[in-house]
Design a protein around this motif. Structure first.
Motif, PDB file in Angstrom:
ATOM      1  N   GLY A 186      -8.042   6.262  -0.610  1.00 22.47           N
ATOM      2  CA  GLY A 186      -8.446   7.598   0.112  1.00 22.47           C
ATOM      3  C   GLY A 186      -7.461   8.678  -0.212  1.00 22.47           C
ATOM      4  N   GLU A 187      -7.756   9.745   0.061  1.00 23.69           N
ATOM      5  CA  GLU A 187      -6.859  10.905  -0.025  1.00 23.69           C
ATOM      6  C   GLU A 187      -6.338  11.455   1.121  1.00 23.69           C
ATOM      7  OE1 GLU A 187      -9.489  13.604  -2.104  1.00 23.69           O
ATOM      8  OE2 GLU A 187      -9.174  12.601  -4.003  1.00 23.69           O
ATOM      9  N   LEU A 188      -4.895  12.095   1.048  1.00 24.41           N
ATOM     10  CA  LEU A 188      -4.574  12.917   2.021  1.00 24.41           C
ATOM     11  C   LEU A 188      -3.819  14.070   1.506  1.00 24.41           C
ATOM     12  CD1 LEU A 188      -1.016  12.193   2.306  1.00 24.41           C
ATOM     13  CD2 LEU A 188      -2.185   9.903   2.484  1.00 24.41           C
ATOM     14  N   GLU A 189      -3.578  15.189   2.297  1.00 24.84           N
ATOM     15  CA  GLU A 189      -2.830  16.393   2.100  1.00 24.84           C
ATOM     16  C   GLU A 189      -1.511  15.904   2.466  1.00 24.84           C
ATOM     17  OE1 GLU A 189      -2.733  21.128   2.901  1.00 24.84           O
ATOM     18  OE2 GLU A 189      -4.337  19.898   3.341  1.00 24.84           O
ATOM     19  N   LEU A 190      -0.426  16.198   1.510  1.00 26.78           N
ATOM     20  CA  LEU A 190       0.950  15.850   1.472  1.00 26.78           C
ATOM     21  C   LEU A 190       1.748  17.011   0.856  1.00 26.78           C
ATOM     22  CD1 LEU A 190       3.074  13.841   2.404  1.00 26.78           C
ATOM     23  CD2 LEU A 190       2.819  12.584   0.286  1.00 26.78           C
ATOM     24  N   LEU A 191       2.386  17.639   1.715  1.00 21.36           N
ATOM     25  CA  LEU A 191       3.148  18.864   0.968  1.00 21.36           C
ATOM     26  C   LEU A 191       2.349  19.803   0.424  1.00 21.36           C
ATOM     27  CD1 LEU A 191       6.225  16.586  -0.068  1.00 21.36           C
ATOM     28  CD2 LEU A 191       6.263  17.941   2.018  1.00 21.36           C
ATOM     29  N   ASP A 192       1.210  20.029   0.755  1.00 19.10           N
ATOM     30  CA  ASP A 192       0.334  21.211   0.562  1.00 19.10           C
ATOM     31  C   ASP A 192      -0.504  20.754  -0.885  1.00 19.10           C
ATOM     32  OD1 ASP A 192       0.551  22.883   2.462  1.00 19.10           O
ATOM     33  OD2 ASP A 192       2.317  23.813   1.293  1.00 19.10           O
ATOM     34  N   HIS A 193      -0.529  19.561  -1.034  1.00 15.73           N
ATOM     35  CA  HIS A 193      -1.297  18.884  -2.346  1.00 15.73           C
ATOM     36  C   HIS A 193      -2.105  17.906  -1.921  1.00 15.73           C
ATOM     37  CE1 HIS A 193       1.316  21.083  -5.106  1.00 15.73           C
ATOM     38  NE2 HIS A 193       2.451  20.761  -4.617  1.00 15.73           N
ATOM     39  N   ILE A 194      -3.089  17.648  -2.846  1.00 15.11           N
ATOM     40  CA  ILE A 194      -3.949  16.495  -2.556  1.00 15.11           C
ATOM     41  C   ILE A 194      -3.384  15.220  -3.317  1.00 15.11           C
ATOM     42  CG2 ILE A 194      -6.434  15.758  -2.610  1.00 15.11           C
ATOM     43  CD1 ILE A 194      -6.124  17.935  -0.750  1.00 15.11           C
ATOM     44  N   CYS A 195      -3.145  14.345  -2.298  1.00 17.61           N
ATOM     45  CA  CYS A 195      -2.430  13.058  -2.920  1.00 17.61           C
ATOM     46  C   CYS A 195      -3.600  11.772  -2.678  1.00 17.61           C
ATOM     47  CB  CYS A 195      -1.232  12.730  -2.270  1.00 17.61           C
ATOM     48  SG  CYS A 195      -0.095  14.020  -2.397  1.00 17.61           S
ATOM     49  N   SER A 196      -3.437  10.881  -3.414  1.00 18.54           N
ATOM     50  CA  SER A 196      -4.297   9.569  -3.308  1.00 18.54           C
ATOM     51  C   SER A 196      -3.364   8.402  -2.833  1.00 18.54           C
ATOM     52  CB  SER A 196      -4.927   9.141  -4.894  1.00 18.54           C
ATOM     53  OG  SER A 196      -5.710  10.277  -5.284  1.00 18.54           O
ATOM     54  N   TYR A 197      -4.181   7.345  -2.484  1.00 17.96           N
ATOM     55  CA  TYR A 197      -3.300   6.161  -1.985  1.00 17.96           C
ATOM     56  C   TYR A 197      -4.422   5.226  -1.999  1.00 17.96           C
ATOM     57  CZ  TYR A 197      -5.854   6.414   2.691  1.00 17.96           C
ATOM     58  OH  TYR A 197      -6.748   6.271   3.685  1.00 17.96           O
ATOM     59  N   THR A 198      -3.620   3.877  -1.993  1.00 17.46           N
ATOM     60  CA  THR A 198      -4.468   2.622  -2.418  1.00 17.46           C
ATOM     61  C   THR A 198      -3.404   1.611  -1.389  1.00 17.46           C
ATOM     62  OG1 THR A 198      -3.454   1.741  -4.001  1.00 17.46           O
ATOM     63  CG2 THR A 198      -5.491   2.740  -4.275  1.00 17.46           C
ATOM     64  N   THR A 199      -4.249   1.033  -0.538  1.00  8.51           N
ATOM     65  CA  THR A 199      -3.504  -0.037   0.372  1.00  8.51           C
ATOM     66  C   THR A 199      -4.336  -1.395   0.019  1.00  8.51           C
ATOM     67  OG1 THR A 199      -3.036   1.447   1.761  1.00  8.51           O
ATOM     68  CG2 THR A 199      -2.831  -0.615   2.860  1.00  8.51           C
ATOM     69  N   LYS A 200      -3.266  -2.429  -0.292  1.00  6.29           N
ATOM     70  CA  LYS A 200      -3.938  -3.660  -0.739  1.00  6.29           C
ATOM     71  C   LYS A 200      -3.224  -4.700   0.168  1.00  6.29           C
ATOM     72  CE  LYS A 200      -4.439  -2.218  -5.358  1.00  6.29           C
ATOM     73  NZ  LYS A 200      -4.320  -2.514  -6.826  1.00  6.29           N
ATOM     74  N   PRO A 201      -3.623  -5.891   0.352  1.00  9.81           N
ATOM     75  CA  PRO A 201      -3.167  -7.040   1.062  1.00  9.81           C
ATOM     76  C   PRO A 201      -2.451  -7.864   0.225  1.00  9.81           C
ATOM     77  CG  PRO A 201      -5.440  -7.457   0.908  1.00  9.81           C
ATOM     78  CD  PRO A 201      -5.190  -6.096   0.277  1.00  9.81           C
ATOM     79  N   HIS A 202      -1.344  -8.769   0.416  1.00  8.70           N
ATOM     80  CA  HIS A 202      -0.859  -9.765  -0.157  1.00  8.70           C
ATOM     81  C   HIS A 202      -0.333 -10.862   0.624  1.00  8.70           C
ATOM     82  CE1 HIS A 202       3.477  -8.974   0.287  1.00  8.70           C
ATOM     83  NE2 HIS A 202       2.924  -7.586   0.450  1.00  8.70           N
ATOM     84  N   PHE A 203      -0.357 -11.939   0.384  1.00  7.04           N
ATOM     85  CA  PHE A 203       0.143 -13.245   1.146  1.00  7.04           C
ATOM     86  C   PHE A 203       1.252 -13.618   0.820  1.00  7.04           C
ATOM     87  CE2 PHE A 203      -4.594 -13.039   1.726  1.00  7.04           C
ATOM     88  CZ  PHE A 203      -4.686 -13.303   2.889  1.00  7.04           C
ATOM     89  N   TYR A 204       2.222 -14.096   1.924  1.00 11.32           N
ATOM     90  CA  TYR A 204       3.466 -14.422   1.699  1.00 11.32           C
ATOM     91  C   TYR A 204       3.664 -15.288   2.930  1.00 11.32           C
ATOM     92  CZ  TYR A 204       8.570 -15.217   1.308  1.00 11.32           C
ATOM     93  OH  TYR A 204       9.771 -15.691   1.084  1.00 11.32           O
ATOM     94  N   SER A 205       4.120 -16.668   2.770  1.00 11.80           N
ATOM     95  CA  SER A 205       4.117 -17.783   3.955  1.00 11.80           C
ATOM     96  C   SER A 205       2.988 -17.942   4.785  1.00 11.80           C
ATOM     97  CB  SER A 205       5.502 -17.337   4.488  1.00 11.80           C
ATOM     98  OG  SER A 205       6.437 -17.641   3.814  1.00 11.80           O
ATOM     99  N   TRP A 206       1.851 -17.876   4.158  1.00 15.23           N
ATOM    100  CA  TRP A 206       0.484 -17.762   4.778  1.00 15.23           C
ATOM    101  C   TRP A 206       0.107 -16.910   5.892  1.00 15.23           C
ATOM    102  CZ3 TRP A 206      -2.710 -21.347   3.114  1.00 15.23           C
ATOM    103  CH2 TRP A 206      -2.313 -22.438   2.314  1.00 15.23           C
ATOM    104  N   LYS A 207       1.158 -15.557   5.484  1.00 24.99           N
ATOM    105  CA  LYS A 207       0.686 -14.566   6.503  1.00 24.99           C
ATOM    106  C   LYS A 207       0.327 -13.362   5.482  1.00 24.99           C
ATOM    107  CE  LYS A 207       4.060 -15.736   9.994  1.00 24.99           C
ATOM    108  NZ  LYS A 207       5.453 -15.193  10.581  1.00 24.99           N
ATOM    109  N   MET A 208      -0.482 -12.257   6.187  1.00 23.25           N
ATOM    110  CA  MET A 208      -0.948 -11.269   5.127  1.00 23.25           C
ATOM    111  C   MET A 208      -0.041 -10.165   5.386  1.00 23.25           C
ATOM    112  SD  MET A 208      -4.732  -9.839   4.689  1.00 23.25           S
ATOM    113  CE  MET A 208      -4.922  -8.960   6.426  1.00 23.25           C
ATOM    114  N   TYR A 209       0.545  -9.497   4.469  1.00 27.03           N
ATOM    115  CA  TYR A 209       1.369  -8.232   4.481  1.00 27.03           C
ATOM    116  C   TYR A 209       0.393  -7.364   3.713  1.00 27.03           C
ATOM    117  CZ  TYR A 209       4.907 -11.417   6.064  1.00 27.03           C
ATOM    118  OH  TYR A 209       5.543 -12.306   6.866  1.00 27.03           O
ATOM    119  N   TYR A 210       0.863  -6.160   3.782  1.00 26.22           N
ATOM    120  CA  TYR A 210       0.018  -4.943   2.858  1.00 26.22           C
ATOM    121  C   TYR A 210       1.207  -4.065   2.158  1.00 26.22           C
ATOM    122  CZ  TYR A 210      -3.796  -5.587   5.962  1.00 26.22           C
ATOM    123  OH  TYR A 210      -4.847  -5.959   6.803  1.00 26.22           O
ATOM    124  N   ARG A 211       0.646  -3.661   1.001  1.00 25.49           N
ATOM    125  CA  ARG A 211       1.493  -2.951   0.100  1.00 25.49           C
ATOM    126  C   ARG A 211       0.573  -1.610  -0.141  1.00 25.49           C
ATOM    127  NH1 ARG A 211       1.116  -7.339  -4.116  1.00 25.49           N
ATOM    128  NH2 ARG A 211       3.094  -7.857  -3.374  1.00 25.49           N
TER     129      ARG A 211
END
Length: 133
Positions: free
Chosen positions: A57-82
């Protein structure tokens, strides 16, 4: 004095007809039903999970349009996000966060990382960055 039983081996309180009907129903072959399309069901489930887990997605950050991605990853059978946040056309800085149990927390921490890097590079002042930290 010996205890006497009034039961003669019959099921008390359960009508014989009900037991007979249940027995016959279990002996009959199952009736044919419509075919279940497991591929379609799994596709819908995967689509729903993918839209909930992988976020762009996109968000407005410090008067600029910025992009982001959020993805899961697994560690010790638990889901975490980066999460990664960048602002194309403004700066090559990339804010990153990982190891968070919630996608929103990863996005917030990546935003803070981006803002701290922007302050360190002199793009914004600490006063401008304060609401984001």
């Amino acid at each position: 004095m010996a205890a006497t039983s009034t039961s003669s081996g019959r099921c008390q309180g359960v009508p014989r007809l009900l037991l007979l009907s249940l027995g016959l129903a279990l002996l009959l072959p199952p009736t044919p039903t419509s075919c279940i399309d497991f591929e379609q069901i799994l596709g819908q489930i995967f689509s729903k999970v993918a839209t909930q887990v992988f976020q762009k997605g996109e968000l407005e950050l410090l008067d600029h349009i910025c992009s982001y991605t959020t993805k899961p990853h697994f560690y010790s059978w638990k889901m975490y996000y980066r999460c990664s946040i960048w602002c194309p056309g403004w700066t090559p800085i990339v804010g990153q966060a990982s190891g968070h149990r919630r996608a929103m927390t990863a996005r917030i921490e990546a935003t803070k990382d981006f803002v701290k890097k922007a302050v360190a590079s002199g793009l914004v002042t600490e006063e401008e960055a304060d609401p984001w930290l």
